[in-house]
Scaffold this motif. Structure first.
Motif, PDB file in Angstrom:
ATOM      1  N   ASP A  71       0.825  -1.213   0.000  1.00 35.18           N
ATOM      2  CA  ASP A  71       0.000   0.000   0.000  1.00 35.18           C
ATOM      3  C   ASP A  71       0.859   1.263   0.000  1.00 35.18           C
ATOM      4  O   ASP A  71       0.537   2.246  -0.654  1.00 35.18           O
ATOM      5  CB  ASP A  71      -0.960   0.010   1.189  1.00 35.18           C
ATOM      6  N   THR A  75       1.146   3.845  -3.285  1.00 33.82           N
ATOM      7  CA  THR A  75       0.897   5.274  -3.102  1.00 33.82           C
ATOM      8  C   THR A  75       2.068   6.110  -3.609  1.00 33.82           C
ATOM      9  O   THR A  75       1.865   7.138  -4.278  1.00 33.82           O
ATOM     10  CB  THR A  75       0.617   5.574  -1.615  1.00 33.82           C
ATOM     11  N   LEU A  86      -2.628  13.137  -4.396  1.00 34.55           N
ATOM     12  CA  LEU A  86      -1.475  12.599  -3.672  1.00 34.55           C
ATOM     13  C   LEU A  86      -0.253  13.499  -3.724  1.00 34.55           C
ATOM     14  O   LEU A  86       0.850  13.084  -3.394  1.00 34.55           O
ATOM     15  CB  LEU A  86      -1.122  11.214  -4.242  1.00 34.55           C
ATOM     16  N   ARG A  94      -2.220  10.270   2.427  1.00 32.30           N
ATOM     17  CA  ARG A  94      -2.167   9.871   1.017  1.00 32.30           C
ATOM     18  C   ARG A  94      -2.501   8.387   0.875  1.00 32.30           C
ATOM     19  O   ARG A  94      -3.259   7.988  -0.015  1.00 32.30           O
ATOM     20  CB  ARG A  94      -0.781  10.135   0.439  1.00 32.30           C
ATOM     21  N   ILE A  95      -1.933   7.562   1.764  1.00 37.83           N
ATOM     22  CA  ILE A  95      -2.218   6.122   1.719  1.00 37.83           C
ATOM     23  C   ILE A  95      -3.690   5.876   2.020  1.00 37.83           C
ATOM     24  O   ILE A  95      -4.344   5.060   1.353  1.00 37.83           O
ATOM     25  CB  ILE A  95      -1.303   5.354   2.691  1.00 37.83           C
ATOM     26  N   VAL A  98      -5.681   6.401  -1.086  1.00 42.39           N
ATOM     27  CA  VAL A  98      -5.561   5.268  -2.019  1.00 42.39           C
ATOM     28  C   VAL A  98      -6.434   4.110  -1.545  1.00 42.39           C
ATOM     29  O   VAL A  98      -7.147   3.492  -2.348  1.00 42.39           O
ATOM     30  CB  VAL A  98      -4.088   4.835  -2.167  1.00 42.39           C
ATOM     31  N   ALA A 105      -7.602   4.994  -7.885  1.00 37.95           N
ATOM     32  CA  ALA A 105      -6.167   4.699  -7.877  1.00 37.95           C
ATOM     33  C   ALA A 105      -5.809   3.764  -9.029  1.00 37.95           C
ATOM     34  O   ALA A 105      -4.845   4.010  -9.766  1.00 37.95           O
ATOM     35  CB  ALA A 105      -5.767   4.086  -6.536  1.00 37.95           C
TER      36      ALA A 105
END
Length: 129
Positions: A71, A75, A86, A94-95, A98, A105
């Motif tokens: 993950d 990202t 992002l 940000r993660i 996603v 994404a």
């Protein structure tokens, strides 16, 4: 997008630095008969130098307590592909974006791949048909 993995001392940094330099890329493209090297864009995904384009070693250590490596790097890749959501903010946010927006994404990655193929910067576009 190509991710380069390798043990310590196998030449990853040397190759990365060569790929950053257009003249050295041209030499490598000619020497190794890989013309696609003249059309690539090399982006850093991790390093000891602090950059906004990837988490610092300390931030990465913290992120790994909560998120999977997959993950995190997905990202980082999407951020390098300039997905607008992002470009700023904490890496954890940000993660989270996603993870909360898997279709957006995935579509960003698919669109980047299509664009690279159309521009001749995809390895697939240089393969014989």
């Amino acid at each position: 997008m190509t991710v380069v993995k390798g043990g310590r001392g196998v030449g990853k940094t040397v190759w990365f630095q060569a790929l950053q330099n257009p003249a050295l890329r041209a030499v490598a493209a000619d020497e190794y008969q890989l013309p696609i090297l003249t059309r690539i864009e090399a982006h850093t995904g991790f390093g000891s130098e602090r950059k906004a384009s990837y988490p610092s070693p300390r931030t990465l250590e913290d992120l790994l307590r909560t998120y999977s490596a997959q993950d995190i790097w997905y990202t980082v890749v999407l951020a390098a592909l300039e997905v607008p959501e992002l470009q700023t903010g904490e890496w954890s946010n940000r993660i989270d974006w996603v993870l909360a927006n898997p279709e957006a994404a995935d579509n960003a990655l698919i669109n980047a791949d299509r664009e690279a193929e159309a521009n001749g910067t995809s390895c697939r576009s240089s393969s014989p048909s």
